[in-house]
Design a protein around this motif. Structure first.
Motif, PDB file in Angstrom:
ATOM      1  N   SER A  61       0.843  -1.243  -0.143  1.00  0.00           N
ATOM      2  CA  SER A  61      -0.073  -0.111  -0.152  1.00  0.00           C
ATOM      3  C   SER A  61       0.831   1.260   0.048  1.00  0.00           C
ATOM      4  O   SER A  61       0.508   2.174  -0.078  1.00  0.00           O
ATOM      5  CB  SER A  61      -0.853  -0.078   1.305  1.00  0.00           C
ATOM      6  OG  SER A  61      -1.819  -0.928   1.245  1.00  0.00           O
ATOM      7  N   GLY A  62       2.172   1.119   0.047  1.00  0.00           N
ATOM      8  CA  GLY A  62       2.876   2.093   0.096  1.00  0.00           C
ATOM      9  C   GLY A  62       3.622   2.581   1.549  1.00  0.00           C
ATOM     10  O   GLY A  62       4.273   3.605   1.638  1.00  0.00           O
ATOM     11  N   VAL A  63       3.172   1.877   2.611  1.00  0.00           N
ATOM     12  CA  VAL A  63       3.722   2.025   3.844  1.00  0.00           C
ATOM     13  C   VAL A  63       5.226   1.590   3.906  1.00  0.00           C
ATOM     14  O   VAL A  63       5.616   0.432   3.724  1.00  0.00           O
ATOM     15  CB  VAL A  63       2.886   1.484   5.223  1.00  0.00           C
ATOM     16  CG1 VAL A  63       3.533   1.730   6.331  1.00  0.00           C
ATOM     17  CG2 VAL A  63       1.249   1.814   4.926  1.00  0.00           C
ATOM     18  N   PRO A  64       6.035   2.640   4.483  1.00  0.00           N
ATOM     19  CA  PRO A  64       7.527   1.934   4.714  1.00  0.00           C
ATOM     20  C   PRO A  64       7.518   0.863   5.567  1.00  0.00           C
ATOM     21  O   PRO A  64       6.974   0.604   6.340  1.00  0.00           O
ATOM     22  CB  PRO A  64       8.174   3.055   5.114  1.00  0.00           C
ATOM     23  CG  PRO A  64       7.301   4.401   4.912  1.00  0.00           C
ATOM     24  CD  PRO A  64       5.990   3.887   5.061  1.00  0.00           C
ATOM     25  N   PRO A  65       8.375  -0.220   5.172  1.00  0.00           N
ATOM     26  CA  PRO A  65       8.607  -1.328   6.100  1.00  0.00           C
ATOM     27  C   PRO A  65       8.593  -1.108   7.542  1.00  0.00           C
ATOM     28  O   PRO A  65       8.069  -2.020   8.313  1.00  0.00           O
ATOM     29  CB  PRO A  65       9.571  -2.248   5.266  1.00  0.00           C
ATOM     30  CG  PRO A  65       9.785  -1.704   3.760  1.00  0.00           C
ATOM     31  CD  PRO A  65       9.379  -0.100   4.170  1.00  0.00           C
ATOM     32  N   ASN A  66       9.726  -0.307   7.772  1.00  0.00           N
ATOM     33  CA  ASN A  66       9.923  -0.254   9.249  1.00  0.00           C
ATOM     34  C   ASN A  66       8.522   0.205  10.057  1.00  0.00           C
ATOM     35  O   ASN A  66       8.272  -0.015  11.184  1.00  0.00           O
ATOM     36  CB  ASN A  66      10.972   0.825   9.526  1.00  0.00           C
ATOM     37  CG  ASN A  66      10.642   2.272   9.038  1.00  0.00           C
ATOM     38  OD1 ASN A  66       9.921   2.374   8.104  1.00  0.00           O
ATOM     39  ND2 ASN A  66      11.406   3.271   9.668  1.00  0.00           N
ATOM     40  N   ARG A  67       7.679   1.299   9.239  1.00  0.00           N
ATOM     41  CA  ARG A  67       6.532   1.730   9.975  1.00  0.00           C
ATOM     42  C   ARG A  67       5.529   0.620   9.946  1.00  0.00           C
ATOM     43  O   ARG A  67       4.795   0.450  10.818  1.00  0.00           O
ATOM     44  CB  ARG A  67       6.133   3.032   9.065  1.00  0.00           C
ATOM     45  CG  ARG A  67       4.798   3.409   9.669  1.00  0.00           C
ATOM     46  CD  ARG A  67       4.369   4.670   8.855  1.00  0.00           C
ATOM     47  NE  ARG A  67       3.063   5.213   9.067  1.00  0.00           N
ATOM     48  CZ  ARG A  67       2.236   6.060   8.443  1.00  0.00           C
ATOM     49  NH1 ARG A  67       2.971   6.617   7.282  1.00  0.00           N
ATOM     50  NH2 ARG A  67       1.010   6.177   8.753  1.00  0.00           N
ATOM     51  N   ALA A  68       5.429  -0.058   8.696  1.00  0.00           N
ATOM     52  CA  ALA A  68       4.546  -1.307   8.645  1.00  0.00           C
ATOM     53  C   ALA A  68       4.770  -2.232   9.666  1.00  0.00           C
ATOM     54  O   ALA A  68       3.724  -2.765  10.333  1.00  0.00           O
ATOM     55  CB  ALA A  68       4.667  -1.917   7.267  1.00  0.00           C
ATOM     56  N   ALA A  69       6.120  -2.692  10.152  1.00  0.00           N
ATOM     57  CA  ALA A  69       6.397  -3.555  10.968  1.00  0.00           C
ATOM     58  C   ALA A  69       5.866  -3.063  12.376  1.00  0.00           C
ATOM     59  O   ALA A  69       5.256  -3.802  13.211  1.00  0.00           O
ATOM     60  CB  ALA A  69       7.737  -3.803  11.157  1.00  0.00           C
ATOM     61  N   GLY A  70       5.863  -1.736  12.820  1.00  0.00           N
ATOM     62  CA  GLY A  70       5.408  -1.222  14.091  1.00  0.00           C
ATOM     63  C   GLY A  70       3.993  -1.309  14.143  1.00  0.00           C
ATOM     64  O   GLY A  70       3.455  -1.664  15.317  1.00  0.00           O
ATOM     65  N   ILE A  71       3.148  -1.098  12.950  1.00  0.00           N
ATOM     66  CA  ILE A  71       1.769  -1.215  13.008  1.00  0.00           C
ATOM     67  C   ILE A  71       1.171  -2.729  13.139  1.00  0.00           C
ATOM     68  O   ILE A  71       0.661  -3.126  14.095  1.00  0.00           O
ATOM     69  CB  ILE A  71       1.332  -1.146  11.676  1.00  0.00           C
ATOM     70  CG1 ILE A  71       1.504   0.542  11.512  1.00  0.00           C
ATOM     71  CG2 ILE A  71      -0.403  -1.412  11.468  1.00  0.00           C
ATOM     72  CD1 ILE A  71       1.179   1.049  10.043  1.00  0.00           C
ATOM     73  N   VAL A  72       2.040  -3.724  12.593  1.00  0.00           N
ATOM     74  CA  VAL A  72       1.604  -5.224  12.831  1.00  0.00           C
ATOM     75  C   VAL A  72       2.048  -5.448  14.358  1.00  0.00           C
ATOM     76  O   VAL A  72       1.447  -6.247  14.781  1.00  0.00           O
ATOM     77  CB  VAL A  72       2.708  -5.875  11.905  1.00  0.00           C
ATOM     78  CG1 VAL A  72       2.617  -7.471  12.075  1.00  0.00           C
ATOM     79  CG2 VAL A  72       2.211  -5.690  10.451  1.00  0.00           C
ATOM     80  N   ALA A  73       3.089  -5.226  14.805  1.00  0.00           N
ATOM     81  CA  ALA A  73       3.629  -5.327  16.081  1.00  0.00           C
ATOM     82  C   ALA A  73       2.614  -4.737  17.116  1.00  0.00           C
ATOM     83  O   ALA A  73       2.295  -5.590  18.268  1.00  0.00           O
ATOM     84  CB  ALA A  73       4.888  -4.966  16.475  1.00  0.00           C
ATOM     85  N   ALA A  74       1.952  -3.872  16.876  1.00  0.00           N
ATOM     86  CA  ALA A  74       0.995  -3.304  17.584  1.00  0.00           C
ATOM     87  C   ALA A  74      -0.571  -3.921  17.413  1.00  0.00           C
ATOM     88  O   ALA A  74      -1.285  -3.558  18.470  1.00  0.00           O
ATOM     89  CB  ALA A  74       0.666  -1.903  17.468  1.00  0.00           C
ATOM     90  N   SER A  75      -0.741  -4.661  16.666  1.00  0.00           N
ATOM     91  CA  SER A  75      -1.992  -5.273  16.349  1.00  0.00           C
ATOM     92  C   SER A  75      -1.992  -6.567  17.229  1.00  0.00           C
ATOM     93  O   SER A  75      -1.178  -7.209  17.591  1.00  0.00           O
ATOM     94  CB  SER A  75      -2.153  -5.708  14.956  1.00  0.00           C
ATOM     95  OG  SER A  75      -1.871  -4.658  13.830  1.00  0.00           O
TER      96      SER A  75
END
Length: 290
Positions: A61-75
């Protein structure tokens, strides 16, 4: 999907190279596979697969991998709603109400369930597993077709009320089912989740012909379209819908459901509805569609 999946199986299911899987695992700790004592092979679970699907959808979707990883970790981890997770006595209340065509009992069950927590949590952790139990009961001949439809109609009415009660904002997201696909409860449930996140959701319904998809895209100009591949037979219809929408200029096309990863050139959403909704919200944000 059960525990004990090898890295190659997981990579094929998620739709990423094994090198990418290893990189996400090592750099971001997205998953922590179990290594067998005898062979040292990595072993992954269904929850790992969904976390990786979440990561893939965010990155595509265009989210940078490091930011995406943080989102997944918080889910929150997804418990799943496969038949193996249906617990007798917990998810069979709808079956009993349907068996007796007890409208008052069915209303009371839904009232109690949705008063117990946020609609997103109730949908993901009670409603969908309960509906899966209803489907199993129908397959086993324990519930008639009429009874199953009776329950489904009540659920659709409740989800419709939740959809109408949620305020809409931006951007415009269209949710609907491809041609010949009629399993619309998950799609409407996801529409509720999106609308409660502040998005302007147009729920288009089930079994939408390709020409109608093309006209809708031309007239509404949605930035994001979401559809569902619940059954294996839906995959070809989803791919045809993708082609029609791509030709109409829709920039982002997402697919949810158990067979989402089987579709071609689409972004497969994680099975968790809350995680999938987060993907759409983040996509809208990073692409400037809000």
């Amino acid at each position: 999907m059960t525990a004990g999946l090898r890295i190659g199986q997981v990579a094929r299911t998620v739709g990423i190279p094994t090198t990418t899987l290893r990189a996400w695992e090592q750099r971001y700790g997205i998953v922590t596979p179990i290594r067998s004592e005898s062979s040292g092979y990595r072993s992954y679970t269904a929850s790992d697969v969904d976390r990786l699907r979440h990561m893939r959808a965010l990155v595509e979707s265009g989210v940078p991998p490091n930011r995406a990883a943080g989102i997944v970790a918080a889910s929150r981890p997804f418990a799943g709603y496969a038949s193996s997770t249906v617990v007798p006595g917990v998810h069979d209340a709808l079956i009993r109400a349907g068996h007796y065509f007890d409208d008052s009992a069915l209303t009371a069950i839904l009232d109690e369930a949705f008063s117990a927590g946020a609609p997103e949590d109730v949908i993901e952790h009670w409603l969908l597993p309960s509906l899966n139990a209803v489907g199993i009961a129908w397959q086993k001949g324990q519930l008639s077709v009429a009874a199953e439809h009776f329950v489904a109609a009540a659920v659709m009415r409740r989800l419709g009320s939740l959809f109408d009660a949620a305020p809409s904002g931006r951007p415009r997201v269209v949710v609907g089912l491809p041609p010949h696909c009629h399993h619309e409860i998950p799609a409407l449930a996801f529409s509720v989740c999106l609308r409660r996140r502040g998005l302007d959701v147009l729920y288009a319904g089930a079994d939408i012909p390709l020409e109608s998809w093309s006209r809708l895209a031309a007239e509404w100009a949605p930035r994001i379209v979401v559809t569902v591949a619940t059954m294996l037979d839906d995959v070809a219809q989803v791919d045809a819908t993708r082609d029609a929408l791509h030709a109409a200029g829709v920039p982002a096309f997402y697919v949810g459901g158990a067979y989402a990863a089987r579709t071609s050139s689409t972004i497969a959403l994680p099975l968790s509805m809350t995680s999938a909704a987060e993907v759409i919200v983040q996509a809208a944000s990073v692409n400037g569609w809000v």
